[in-house]
Design an enzyme around this catalytic site. Structure first.
Site, mmCIF file in Angstrom:
data_model
loop_
_atom_site.group_PDB
_atom_site.id
_atom_site.type_symbol
_atom_site.label_atom_id
_atom_site.label_comp_id
_atom_site.label_asym_id
_atom_site.label_seq_id
_atom_site.Cartn_x
_atom_site.Cartn_y
_atom_site.Cartn_z
ATOM 1 N N GLY A 12 31.326 36.502 40.702
ATOM 2 C CA GLY A 12 30.604 37.483 41.744
ATOM 3 C C GLY A 12 29.318 36.922 41.982
ATOM 4 C CD GLU A 172 21.094 53.560 54.964
ATOM 5 O OE1 GLU A 172 20.199 53.208 54.403
ATOM 6 O OE2 GLU A 172 22.402 52.655 54.947
ATOM 7 C CB ALA A 317 20.096 45.861 46.001
#
Length: 433
Positions: A12, A172, A317
């Site tokens: 990943g 969003e 994140a």
């Protein structure tokens, strides 16, 4: 690369995997970074690609380019299909195998439809660049199909949009789509008025952006409604097909439904044969290693980690980056024969943008809403983008969008999406007269 060093395989190239790789740049290990894609993706801005504000290269960078100066790493393009923890082997889809001394799994997450996987055909989610490009085509084509319709009801169905799930991605998407309909596309069509498009944001829970304090979520809902978004809370969607969706006791015609309600971990976690939570995330030890296999670490959205207060570490994140760095520190400790330390998540706050000059920010006791929060959100996202080019291009595109309401990537390319055969009504060409 020094063949005598221990071999570390990292699966990943997202935030956790890439940050672990970079943190081991001077470590005595050989690193093989495996990913299905050749790029690192800045996922927080995926919705900007889906809504034509940015193009794919603006939020992605080739892994080989990012790591070109790191001599102890090589990048493999491939998909992991099997794991053998006892033999310490990883098998790829092309039949190749990788032996490892240490393994890091950071393969992220995918969509979860809560047992209704058949909805995926009609309500795509947003997790990858492919998803974003597909969704952009679907959103823009909806206006084109509405323009071509001669039946007012059919045209209205094409101008009916629903975003299911009012987390950051859903909010969003809904806010930006409302701006596109009311500003970007204004005066560009001859048979429809894009401003009549209905954008619904549907949330089964009691409020939008549930991870934020209630006063900020109330502000967020007010900002959404000022943009023209219809916010529906406390009512779950119970059925979706190619013509619309069931909301409580009401059937709502809508040819475009977007899924932003559920997340499931990558299926790689299940291949380890260790306990996973309901979302498929691996229940790890405090140092992020796998129970019974101290040489295997799991990070990012694939790891089920608790904070000191018992709350789960969020799938954002900053958390993934911190996990990647901690895994790197744990591997260094193992190489030195030292004990590892528990992972401690440092909460860097929570941000969500709603639309033009509209956002909310929560950082400790600091709460911001509206224009100031929007500038804070913009600065944070530009700062964390990888590479000067990405930051520059994003800033230019956002500046243009701010002054003109235009979206920089409104090109429809690839195969035009056709609805399922049982849902489509084929029309003769419109008479240009």
């Amino acid at each position: 690369m020094n063949e005598g060093h221990p071999h570390l395989v990292i699966v990943g190239g997202g935030f956790a995997g890439l940050w672990a790789t970079r943190a081991l740049a001077d470590a005595p290990v050989r690193i093989t970074l495996v990913d299905r894609h050749n790029y690192h993706l800045f996922q927080p801005l995926l919705y900007q690609v889906a809504t034509a504000g940015l193009s794919a290269p603006d939020i992605a960078a080739p892994l080989r380019h990012i790591l070109r100066h790191q001599r102890n790493v090589e990048v493999w393009l491939g998909e992991v299909v099997a794991l053998d923890p006892d033999a310490r082997q990883v098998r790829l889809g092309d039949g190749a195998t990788l032996d490892y001394d240490h393994l890091v799994l950071a393969s992220g997450a995918t969509h979860a439809y809560f047992g209704h996987d058949q909805w995926a055909r009609h309500a795509p989610g947003l997790k990858t660049l492919d998803d974003a490009v597909y969704l952009r085509r679907k959103l823009l084509m909806a206006f084109e199909r509405a323009e071509a319709e001669t039946d007012p009801e059919a045209s209205a169905a094409w101008l009916s949009f629903a975003i299911v799930g009012a987390g950051p991605t859903g909010v969003e998407l809904a806010g930006t789509l409302a701006e596109i309909a009311r500003h970007t596309l204004r005066n560009e069509f001859r048979h429809i008025d894009p401003r009549l498009a209905r954008v619904r944001l549907v949330e089964a829970g009691p409020r939008v952006l549930a991870s934020f304090p209630p006063d900020l979520t109330e502000s967020a809902q007010r900002q959404l409604e000022r943009l023209g978004v219809e916010v529906v809370t406390g009512t779950p969607v119970t059925h979706i097909d190619g013509t619309g969706f069931q909301l409580g006791g009401e059937w709502i015609p809508a040819r475009t439904v977007v899924w932003a309600a559920g997340v499931a971990a990558s299926p790689l976690g299940a291949l380890l044969g260790v306990p996973c939570d309901r979302a498929g995330r691996v229940v790890v030890e405090p140092d992020l290693s796998v129970p019974g296999h101290p040489e295997i670490f799991v990070g990012g959205d694939l790891a089920a980690v608790k904070r000191e207060n018992g709350a789960p570490v969020p799938g954002v994140a900053p958390a993934a980056k911190q996990m990647g760095k901690h895994i790197a520190a744990s591997i260094r400790a193992r190489l030195r024969g030292e004990a590892t330390t528990p992972f401690h998540y440092q909460d860097l706050g929570n941000l969500a943008t709603i639309g033009r000059m509209a956002a909310i920010v929560h950082f400790g006791k600091l709460k911001l809403s509206g224009v100031v929060a929007w500038w804070f959100w913009l600065a944070a996202h530009v700062w964390f983008l990888i590479g000067f080019r990405n930051r520059f291009v994003v800033l230019v595109n956002w500046a243009m969008a701010y002054w003109s309401y235009q979206r920089a990537a409104r090109i429809i390319f690839g195969e035009a999406e056709e609805p399922p055969d049982d849902d489509v009504t084929r029309l003769p060409p419109r008479d240009p007269s």
